[in-house]
Design a protein around this motif. Sequence first.
Motif, mmCIF file in Angstrom:
data_model
loop_
_atom_site.group_PDB
_atom_site.id
_atom_site.type_symbol
_atom_site.label_atom_id
_atom_site.label_comp_id
_atom_site.label_asym_id
_atom_site.label_seq_id
_atom_site.Cartn_x
_atom_site.Cartn_y
_atom_site.Cartn_z
ATOM 1 N N ALA A 492 44.669 32.821 43.779
ATOM 2 C CA ALA A 492 43.300 33.313 43.946
ATOM 3 C C ALA A 492 43.265 34.514 44.890
ATOM 4 O O ALA A 492 42.575 35.508 44.633
ATOM 5 C CB ALA A 492 42.409 32.193 44.471
ATOM 6 N N GLN A 493 44.023 34.436 45.987
ATOM 7 C CA GLN A 493 44.070 35.548 46.935
ATOM 8 C C GLN A 493 44.621 36.806 46.260
ATOM 9 O O GLN A 493 44.104 37.914 46.453
ATOM 10 C CB GLN A 493 44.945 35.175 48.131
ATOM 11 C CG GLN A 493 44.332 34.125 49.049
ATOM 12 C CD GLN A 493 45.302 33.676 50.139
ATOM 13 O OE1 GLN A 493 46.477 34.042 50.129
ATOM 14 N NE2 GLN A 493 44.814 32.883 51.071
ATOM 15 N N LYS A 494 45.671 36.633 45.461
ATOM 16 C CA LYS A 494 46.264 37.774 44.761
ATOM 17 C C LYS A 494 45.276 38.381 43.770
ATOM 18 O O LYS A 494 45.156 39.606 43.658
ATOM 19 C CB LYS A 494 47.529 37.335 44.018
ATOM 20 C CG LYS A 494 48.746 37.103 44.891
ATOM 21 C CD LYS A 494 49.930 36.748 43.988
ATOM 22 C CE LYS A 494 51.225 36.688 44.739
ATOM 23 N NZ LYS A 494 52.366 36.394 43.825
ATOM 24 N N ALA A 495 44.593 37.523 43.014
ATOM 25 C CA ALA A 495 43.641 38.016 42.014
ATOM 26 C C ALA A 495 42.522 38.811 42.678
ATOM 27 O O ALA A 495 42.121 39.878 42.194
ATOM 28 C CB ALA A 495 43.075 36.854 41.208
ATOM 29 N N LYS A 496 42.009 38.301 43.789
ATOM 30 C CA LYS A 496 40.965 39.018 44.515
ATOM 31 C C LYS A 496 41.501 40.332 45.079
ATOM 32 O O LYS A 496 40.822 41.356 45.042
ATOM 33 C CB LYS A 496 40.414 38.143 45.646
ATOM 34 C CG LYS A 496 39.634 36.924 45.150
ATOM 35 C CD LYS A 496 39.211 36.030 46.313
ATOM 36 C CE LYS A 496 38.490 34.790 45.821
ATOM 37 N NZ LYS A 496 38.141 33.872 46.935
ATOM 38 N N ARG A 497 42.749 40.278 45.586
ATOM 39 C CA ARG A 497 43.355 41.492 46.145
ATOM 40 C C ARG A 497 43.573 42.545 45.060
ATOM 41 O O ARG A 497 43.453 43.740 45.300
ATOM 42 C CB ARG A 497 44.702 41.126 46.791
ATOM 43 C CG ARG A 497 45.400 42.297 47.458
ATOM 44 C CD ARG A 497 44.681 42.671 48.733
ATOM 45 N NE ARG A 497 45.356 43.802 49.382
ATOM 46 C CZ ARG A 497 45.154 45.073 49.094
ATOM 47 N NH1 ARG A 497 44.292 45.417 48.145
ATOM 48 N NH2 ARG A 497 45.792 46.027 49.746
ATOM 49 N N ALA A 498 43.865 42.073 43.839
ATOM 50 C CA ALA A 498 44.081 42.987 42.717
ATOM 51 C C ALA A 498 42.782 43.544 42.166
ATOM 52 O O ALA A 498 42.800 44.492 41.383
ATOM 53 C CB ALA A 498 44.858 42.291 41.609
ATOM 54 N N GLY A 499 41.645 42.935 42.539
ATOM 55 C CA GLY A 499 40.363 43.493 42.135
ATOM 56 C C GLY A 499 39.486 42.600 41.293
ATOM 57 O O GLY A 499 38.439 43.038 40.809
ATOM 58 N N ALA A 500 39.873 41.328 41.097
ATOM 59 C CA ALA A 500 39.067 40.417 40.272
ATOM 60 C C ALA A 500 37.953 39.796 41.108
ATOM 61 O O ALA A 500 38.199 39.300 42.202
ATOM 62 C CB ALA A 500 39.944 39.324 39.675
ATOM 63 N N LYS A 501 36.741 39.819 40.577
ATOM 64 C CA LYS A 501 35.620 39.148 41.235
ATOM 65 C C LYS A 501 35.506 37.707 40.737
ATOM 66 O O LYS A 501 35.239 36.785 41.492
ATOM 67 C CB LYS A 501 34.320 39.899 40.947
ATOM 68 C CG LYS A 501 34.325 41.358 41.383
ATOM 69 C CD LYS A 501 34.571 41.513 42.871
ATOM 70 C CE LYS A 501 34.513 42.986 43.270
ATOM 71 N NZ LYS A 501 34.888 43.186 44.679
ATOM 72 N N GLN A 502 35.707 37.535 39.433
ATOM 73 C CA GLN A 502 35.704 36.202 38.826
ATOM 74 C C GLN A 502 36.970 36.051 38.004
ATOM 75 O O GLN A 502 37.438 37.001 37.374
ATOM 76 C CB GLN A 502 34.476 36.006 37.930
ATOM 77 C CG GLN A 502 33.157 36.043 38.678
ATOM 78 C CD GLN A 502 31.970 35.819 37.751
ATOM 79 O OE1 GLN A 502 32.050 36.053 36.553
ATOM 80 N NE2 GLN A 502 30.881 35.350 38.322
ATOM 81 N N PHE A 503 37.528 34.845 37.994
ATOM 82 C CA PHE A 503 38.765 34.628 37.261
ATOM 83 C C PHE A 503 38.916 33.153 36.909
ATOM 84 O O PHE A 503 38.318 32.273 37.528
ATOM 85 C CB PHE A 503 39.978 35.086 38.086
ATOM 86 C CG PHE A 503 40.010 34.536 39.491
ATOM 87 C CD1 PHE A 503 40.579 33.303 39.772
ATOM 88 C CD2 PHE A 503 39.447 35.258 40.535
ATOM 89 C CE1 PHE A 503 40.593 32.801 41.051
ATOM 90 C CE2 PHE A 503 39.455 34.762 41.830
ATOM 91 C CZ PHE A 503 40.038 33.523 42.084
#
Length: 533
Positions: A492-503
């Motif tokens: 989740a941290q990586k996805a947010k860091r990569a730019g995802a708001k929802q995943f």
Amino acid sequence: MFILGIDTGGTYTDGVILDRESHHVLCTAKALTTPHNLAIGIGACMQALQFHRWQDIAMVSLSTTLATNTIVEGKGCRAGLLLLGKRPAGKLPADVCAMVDAQMDIRGNILQRLAPTSLDAALQHLRGRCDAVAISGYASVRNPAHERQAAQAVRESLGVPVVCGHELTGALGFYERTVTAVLNAQLIPVIHGLIKAVQQTMAQLNINAPIMVVRGDGSLMQADYAQERPVETILSGPAASVMGAKFLSGCKDCLVVDMGGTTTDLAHLHAGECTISDEGAQIAGWQTKVRALQICTFGLGGDSKIQTDNTVKIGPQRVIPLCRGSAVQGDTGLTPTDILHVTGEYQQWDTMRAKAGLQQAADKLGLDTAQQAAQALKEKTEIQLAAYCQQGMRAFGAKEIPMLLGVGAPAQTWLPEAAVWLGIPAEIPPFAEVANAVGAATGQIRETAHATIRPNKLTQEYVLYTEEERHTVPTLEEAQQKGFALARQLAAQKAKRAGAKQFAVKTATQVSRDAEGAFIEQRIQVLAYGYPG
């Protein structure tokens, strides 16, 4: 929601405007890449789109071959390397290297703490001799404590960008991890320059939108993340082309043939997916741990040099086509692009210069006219492309390919006839000439996190390894619960860091046991995926 997709290649910069809701490509454009100042070529491409609603652009997404080309040509910045405890066997791409006294075993146990005096001496050795620093320690993926300590010292003492091996991959392989870290350090100014050029052009057009960058596995990461991990953009361009080909055609089983100015890149789509290389991408002889699509690359493109002195040789060297020689500075030569100017299939540049070159080739080949030479060399180019497709099929282990799917500007001319030689149908989807930019515009964020559980036979406890730390846990059940929780949290941290708001999140696990059924290890993988914004 309008998405601007841009692909900066070695020859052309391509652009598309995509309506994400309707999945329609609204407009496309191509402009010559300007390596001396990328902003010029990018600006020309965006102006050529003739789009007038720049304020409605919600995202700008980039793919590029710049990282790959930089490594191949050896043009990255000066990279320093700090090795902690051991030196991996094999040649390393660093400009300057220093050793630091420290020791870690393969389980992540600290056998010798990082020696401050040794670290200070190593930093003095690197001072003024490098523009960025890579840090790699033996078994750092089992315990990154030493790498983190050294990185902090580099920031405070040298004030240059720094990257640690464990930050780029959680896989074992000390040598490959070290190579990956050094190449990442070399590429930092390259990707920084690309993103800065895009930002300049966006400012001129009043575009206020986030910038995303395509990775080598086809996924996206936001621009500031890409500037920390530029090595992950290796094979970004070919990956975007595969994603674009899939989007434009809807095809799920085929050999994707991406023909550009310098190379032809092949990928195998099976059941809608392209295989990820297990070993990591290999570039210019360097084996990395970069997660990337399995791509076969051959030195054949529209700008490939054709030699006719003794025998006909096409590629792998690239030159400026004769037909463009009066407009662009650099080494010129006869190319497939010149052939098309003489056959009449493509005539954007100076046909007379191309015809003169083909007449010289005709004289060497014992033919009468430039037209005859063009036809003969066209056939040889088609046969060579067909042979490369066969090699790619063998490399992918694909005995039967139902279709060749061509993308890239030259593909619509060369692939159909190459397919005839192979006896395989070929399709060129709409907008194939800018499939790479389409792939950039249609990508999504995909981030994985891993955890591994192993028993400690001496204490009857369990050791849990994540990408960030090492834990000792009393029972297997507690280790499993903690492992899944930490892997989800990290993904989740990586996805947010990569730019995802929802995943969304997918979890997979694999347990290994010996012949008697005793527990050996458990591997946990969590995938977080979604669209930016």
